[in-house]
Design a protein around this motif. Structure first.
Motif, PDB file in Angstrom:
ATOM      1  N   ARG A 114      10.035   6.816 -63.803  1.00 41.49           N
ATOM      2  CA  ARG A 114       9.948   6.398 -65.209  1.00 41.49           C
ATOM      3  C   ARG A 114       8.513   6.054 -65.595  1.00 41.49           C
ATOM      4  O   ARG A 114       8.045   6.426 -66.668  1.00 41.49           O
ATOM      5  CB  ARG A 114      10.864   5.210 -65.458  1.00 41.49           C
ATOM      6  N   GLN A 135       6.322   8.147 -68.294  1.00 42.40           N
ATOM      7  CA  GLN A 135       5.727   7.505 -69.471  1.00 42.40           C
ATOM      8  C   GLN A 135       4.246   7.856 -69.598  1.00 42.40           C
ATOM      9  O   GLN A 135       3.759   8.139 -70.697  1.00 42.40           O
ATOM     10  CB  GLN A 135       5.908   5.990 -69.406  1.00 42.40           C
ATOM     11  N   GLU A 137       3.993  11.556 -70.588  1.00 38.64           N
ATOM     12  CA  GLU A 137       4.426  11.719 -71.986  1.00 38.64           C
ATOM     13  C   GLU A 137       3.324  11.273 -72.946  1.00 38.64           C
ATOM     14  O   GLU A 137       3.026  11.962 -73.925  1.00 38.64           O
ATOM     15  CB  GLU A 137       5.703  10.914 -72.268  1.00 38.64           C
ATOM     16  N   LYS A 138       2.725  10.122 -72.664  1.00 36.47           N
ATOM     17  CA  LYS A 138       1.677   9.589 -73.543  1.00 36.47           C
ATOM     18  C   LYS A 138       0.485  10.540 -73.595  1.00 36.47           C
ATOM     19  O   LYS A 138      -0.035  10.844 -74.666  1.00 36.47           O
ATOM     20  CB  LYS A 138       1.248   8.201 -73.061  1.00 36.47           C
TER      21      LYS A 138
END
Length: 152
Positions: free
Chosen positions: A25, A29, A32-33
Motif C-alpha cells: 500500500r 501510494q 500513484e502520486k
C-alpha cells in the motif's frame, strides 16, 4: 482462548500477509502520486505494458498475468479504451472472449509514463541498495511460489 498483549504484538509483527500488504500500500501510494502527471494509475500502467508486450491478449489472460479478477481487469481496460489507449475486439476463434491491443496513442502514453516509472523504480532500488533490492525480488518470488505450491 486468551491471547495476551505481547502475543498480539508478536502476531502483528510477524504476519507476512499484513506486513506485505502494508508495504504494498505504501509503495502503491508513492507510485500513484508520482504517476499522477501521466494520468495513469499504476495498475493501468502495468496493464498497458502487458498489453503492449503481448500485442493482442484476452481479458482473462491479462487477469491471470496481473492476478486481478475479471471485473477489475474489465473496468480498467474500459478506462484505457475510453482514453483511446487500447482497442477491444471479439476473438474470432471464441466469440465470448475479447482481445485487447494497444493503440498508437497508448504506445505514446507508455513512452510518456515509462521515464516517470523508471525514476520511481530507480529511487526505490537506490534507497534500499541494488543488492538488497535483488534479494527482495528473489524473496518475494520464493514466497509467491511457496504459497502457490502449498495452496494447491
Amino acid at each position: 482462548m486468551d491471547i495476551n498483549h505481547n502475543e498480539m504484538d508478536h502476531i502483528i509483527h510477524l504476519c507476512a500477509c499484513a506486513n506485505i500488504r502494508k508495504a504494498a500500500r505504501i509503495i502503491t501510494q508513492v507510485y500513484e502520486k508520482k504517476m499522477t502527471p501521466t494520468g495513469l494509475k499504476v495498475t493501468q500502467y502495468y496493464m498497458l505494458v502487458n498489453i503492449a508486450r503481448h500485442k493482442k491478449i484476452s481479458i482473462s489472460q491479462l487477469g491471470d498475468i496481473m492476478l486481478l479478477d475479471q471485473s477489475t481487469i474489465t473496468r480498467n481496460v474500459n478506462i484505457l479504451k475510453k482514453s483511446g489507449y487500447v482497442n477491444i475486439i471479439r476473438n474470432i476463434n471464441d466469440s465470448r472472449a475479447k482481445l485487447v491491443s494497444i493503440t498508437e496513442i497508448g504506445l505514446a502514453k507508455l513512452e510518456e509514463a515509462t521515464p516517470v516509472w523508471l525514476q520511481i523504480q530507480e529511487k526505490v532500488e537506490n534507497d534500499i541498495g541494488k543488492e538488497k533490492y535483488k534479494d527482495l525480488m528473489e524473496t518475494l518470488k520464493m514466497i509467491q511460489e511457496s504459497i502457490s505450491l502449498n495452496d494447491s
